[in-house]
Scaffold this motif. Structure first.
Motif, PDB file in Angstrom:
ATOM      1  N   MET A   1       6.550  43.899  40.743  1.00 61.20           N
ATOM      2  CA  MET A   1       5.867  42.627  40.449  1.00 61.20           C
ATOM      3  C   MET A   1       6.582  41.763  39.414  1.00 61.20           C
ATOM      4  O   MET A   1       6.666  40.547  39.607  1.00 61.20           O
ATOM      5  N   PRO A   2       7.129  42.299  38.323  1.00 54.19           N
ATOM      6  CA  PRO A   2       7.837  41.417  37.382  1.00 54.19           C
ATOM      7  C   PRO A   2       9.028  40.692  38.013  1.00 54.19           C
ATOM      8  O   PRO A   2       9.413  39.622  37.574  1.00 54.19           O
ATOM      9  N   PHE A   3       9.621  41.262  39.053  1.00 53.78           N
ATOM     10  CA  PHE A   3      10.755  40.636  39.728  1.00 53.78           C
ATOM     11  C   PHE A   3      10.308  39.684  40.838  1.00 53.78           C
ATOM     12  O   PHE A   3      10.999  38.719  41.148  1.00 53.78           O
ATOM     13  N   ILE A   4       9.152  39.962  41.442  1.00 57.37           N
ATOM     14  CA  ILE A   4       8.649  39.146  42.548  1.00 57.37           C
ATOM     15  C   ILE A   4       8.017  37.851  42.040  1.00 57.37           C
ATOM     16  O   ILE A   4       8.229  36.788  42.622  1.00 57.37           O
ATOM     17  N   ARG A   5       7.240  37.921  40.970  1.00 54.23           N
ATOM     18  CA  ARG A   5       6.521  36.734  40.467  1.00 54.23           C
ATOM     19  C   ARG A   5       7.426  35.524  40.221  1.00 54.23           C
ATOM     20  O   ARG A   5       7.069  34.415  40.602  1.00 54.23           O
ATOM     21  N   PRO A   6       8.596  35.690  39.581  1.00 55.08           N
ATOM     22  CA  PRO A   6       9.449  34.509  39.359  1.00 55.08           C
ATOM     23  C   PRO A   6       9.960  33.865  40.645  1.00 55.08           C
ATOM     24  O   PRO A   6      10.325  32.698  40.650  1.00 55.08           O
ATOM     25  N   LEU A   7       9.969  34.608  41.759  1.00 56.28           N
ATOM     26  CA  LEU A   7      10.459  34.073  43.026  1.00 56.28           C
ATOM     27  C   LEU A   7       9.400  33.302  43.808  1.00 56.28           C
ATOM     28  O   LEU A   7       9.717  32.626  44.785  1.00 56.28           O
TER      29      LEU A   7
END
Length: 186
Positions: free
Chosen positions: A33-39
Motif C-alpha cells: 500500500m505505501p507504494f501503490i497510494r502514490p500511483l
C-alpha cells in the motif's frame, strides 16, 4: 459441509483456497500500500483519458437469521465516511459475476458467501471509466466469523430501513437495498 467448489468456464475455483491464502494476501497488501497510494493519481488520469471498460460486483449480504439486517462496511481507503457494501472488480473472461462476488466477500471479510443471486446492475462513467456493475445478494453462515481485512475499517449489521435512511450511505448500497427490499426494479 457445503460444496465450496464453483465452476467458472473450464476452470474450477475453490473458496477454501481463497481463504487459506487470505493472511498472505493481507500481509502483501499491507506491505504494498505505501507504494501503490502514490500511483493512484496516475491511474485516475489514465481512466479519464482512455475511459477503459471495467466490470465490478457489489454484494448485499443479509443476516442468516434476520433477513431485514444488512451488512454495511466502511473502507480503509477512498471515501472513508460513507457506509458501503463489499465488492470489487473482476474480469468476465476469467470468472462469473457470482464467483467474483464469492471471491470479494472472502477477500474482504474472510467468510463464505452463501446462495448468491444477481439482483440488479447498472452502468456508470462516474470514475472516468466505463464501468458495468452487477449487484448480488447472498448471506453467510457465520456472521460472528467476519474478520476485517486490510481494506475494511468498520463492519456493522443494520436493519434495511435504518440503513436506507442514513445520509452517509453510498448510492450503490442504497440501490442494492432497494433492489432487495423493494422500491427499485432491477
Amino acid at each position: 459441509r457445503p460444496d465450496l467448489s464453483h465452476k467458472s468456464g473450464s476452470a474450477t475455483h475453490s473458496i477454501r483456497g481463497y481463504a487459506s491464502n487470505m493472511n498472505t494476501k493481507r500481509q502483501l497488501m499491507r506491505l504494498a500500500m505505501p507504494f501503490i497510494r502514490p500511483l493512484m493519481p496516475l491511474v485516475w488520469l489514465y481512466w479519464r483519458m482512455m475511459k477503459p471498460k471495467t466490470y465490478g460486483v457489489k454484494v448485499l449480504i443479509t443476516h442468516p437469521t434476520a433477513d431485514e439486517q444488512v451488512l454495511l462496511i466502511r473502507h480503509a481507503y477512498g471515501n472513508q465516511i460513507l457506509w458501503n457494501i463489499p465488492g470489487g472488480g473482476y474480469n468476465p473472461k476469467r470468472e462469473t459475476v457470482l464467483n467474483a462476488a464469492r471471491r470479494e466477500v472472502c477477500e474482504e471479510l474472510g467468510v463464505e458467501l452463501v446462495n448468491p443471486t444477481t439482483i440488479g446492475g447498472y452502468e456508470t462513467s462516474e470514475e472516468g471509466k466505463r464501468d458495468t456493475v452487477s449487484i448480488v445478494h447472498g448471506t453467510i453462515h457465520t456472521p460472528d466469523a467476519i474478520s476485517k481485512g486490510q481494506e475494511i475499517r468498520e463492519v456493522v449489521w443494520e436493519h434495511s430501513a435504518v440503513a436506507r435512511a442514513r445520509s452517509d450511505l453510498a448510492r450503490v448500497a442504497r440501490r442494492a437495498i432497494g433492489y432487495r427490499f423493494g422500491n427499485i426494479a432491477p
